[in-house]
Enzyme design. Structure first.
Site, PDB file in Angstrom:
ATOM      1  N   HIS A  63       0.811  -1.224   0.000  1.00 21.04           N
ATOM      2  CA  HIS A  63       0.000   0.000   0.000  1.00 21.04           C
ATOM      3  C   HIS A  63       0.842   1.271   0.000  1.00 21.04           C
ATOM      4  O   HIS A  63       0.330   2.362  -0.269  1.00 21.04           O
ATOM      5  CB  HIS A  63      -1.010  -0.004   1.161  1.00 21.04           C
ATOM      6  CG  HIS A  63      -0.448   0.380   2.478  1.00 21.04           C
ATOM      7  ND1 HIS A  63      -0.075  -0.542   3.444  1.00 21.04           N
ATOM      8  CD2 HIS A  63      -0.213   1.599   3.035  1.00 21.04           C
ATOM      9  CE1 HIS A  63       0.363   0.087   4.512  1.00 21.04           C
ATOM     10  NE2 HIS A  63       0.291   1.383   4.292  1.00 21.04           N
ATOM     11  N   ASP A 111      -0.752  -7.535   1.646  1.00 24.24           N
ATOM     12  CA  ASP A 111      -0.058  -6.238   1.674  1.00 24.24           C
ATOM     13  C   ASP A 111       1.444  -6.454   1.854  1.00 24.24           C
ATOM     14  O   ASP A 111       1.996  -6.292   2.942  1.00 24.24           O
ATOM     15  CB  ASP A 111      -0.632  -5.377   2.802  1.00 24.24           C
ATOM     16  CG  ASP A 111      -0.189  -3.924   2.720  1.00 24.24           C
ATOM     17  OD1 ASP A 111       0.398  -3.533   1.684  1.00 24.24           O
ATOM     18  OD2 ASP A 111      -0.435  -3.174   3.689  1.00 24.24           O
ATOM     19  N   SER A 206       4.212   1.938   8.362  1.00 17.71           N
ATOM     20  CA  SER A 206       3.840   0.933   7.363  1.00 17.71           C
ATOM     21  C   SER A 206       5.068   0.399   6.633  1.00 17.71           C
ATOM     22  O   SER A 206       5.973   1.142   6.267  1.00 17.71           O
ATOM     23  CB  SER A 206       2.889   1.540   6.326  1.00 17.71           C
ATOM     24  OG  SER A 206       1.661   1.878   6.907  1.00 17.71           O
TER      25      SER A 206
END
Length: 252
Positions: A63, A111, A206
């Site tokens: 992402h 992801d 992330s």
């Protein structure tokens, strides 16, 4: 606005949030104690984390590369402070970004991304790969302590640290993460969720690693709109589910 007023305003903002949603609860890591950590930067600004898995490959979250962000990314390794010049730092352009072909933006399933550096690293005490969990390995059980690190936001006000932070959290029960008032059907078998009261990963973390006994078992993926939310713990991609794709991608 003087310092006392600033503190008062911040306190009001925290008081207006649900309990545990104003502190992500980490601490500063010892410099270069996590030599696999990568800062993914666009225009010299840190936006995502990653981690070194071999002399020319970095693992991160798919992402992070939405909306054409496969181009223009630089990988900085060996950093502790993002802003200061450090002899340990090595900076790389990226020759290719491989997002998992089944990544779903609707629930962040699959992801995971792999970045190939334009040239191999120079291994040192401050820059070296970490072992990652492969198919057949033992992933952490519910209730296990796991740890992670990153340069992500310290709180829901958007404050970012300059120096690497680290955090120990606990793997939560799968049935709870899949409950309707938590993530419901969006929580898949490719994920685990982990948190502790007032401790959570946040915006900018992330792509960083989730580690169990020194082995990277997960990738920091997603969470609630507020970091530290009791019913939206951090979500992590289980690396062991992608061994064949990782091997195929890094040997092509």
């Amino acid at each position: 606005m003087n310092q006392i007023n600033v503190i008062f305003v911040l306190a009001l903002l925290c008081a207006a949030s649900l309990p545990g949603e104003c502190i992500t609860g980490g601490k500063e890591a010892a410099p270069n104690s996590r030599p696999y950590m990568a800062s993914l930067q666009w225009n010299e600004k840190h936006e995502c984390g990653g981690f070194l898995i071999s002399d020319q490959w970095v693992m991160s979250a798919a992402h992070c590369f939405r909306n054409g962000k496969e181009s223009g990314v630089k990988v900085v390794l060996g950093a502790h402070s993002l802003s200061k010049a450090e002899d340990t730092k090595q900076s790389f352009d990226v020759s290719a970004v491989y997002n998992h072909p089944d990544f779903s933006i609707s629930n962040y399933d699959n992801d995971i991304a792999l970045l190939k550096l334009e040239s191999p690293i120079t291994e040192s005490y401050a820059v070296k790969p970490v072992k990652f969990q492969r198919e057949g390995g033992v992933d952490p059980e519910e209730g296990s302590d796991v740890d992670t690190a990153g340069w992500g936001s310290l709180n829901n006000l958007g404050g970012r640290p300059d120096k690497l932070q680290e955090l120990t959290i606990t793997v939560m029960e799968r049935w709870l993460c899949g409950r309707g008032d938590y993530y419901g059907a969006k929580f898949t078998n490719n994920m685990l969720c982990a948190a502790k009261r007032q401790k959570d990963t946040c915006d900018g973390d992330s792509g960083g690693p989730l580690l169990y006994k020194g082995v990277a078992v997960g990738i920091t993926s997603n969470g609630g709109k507020k970091c530290g939310s009791s019913k939206k713990p951090g979500l992590y991609t289980l690396i062991s589910h992608y061994t064949q794709w990782i091997d195929r991608t890094t040997t092509q």
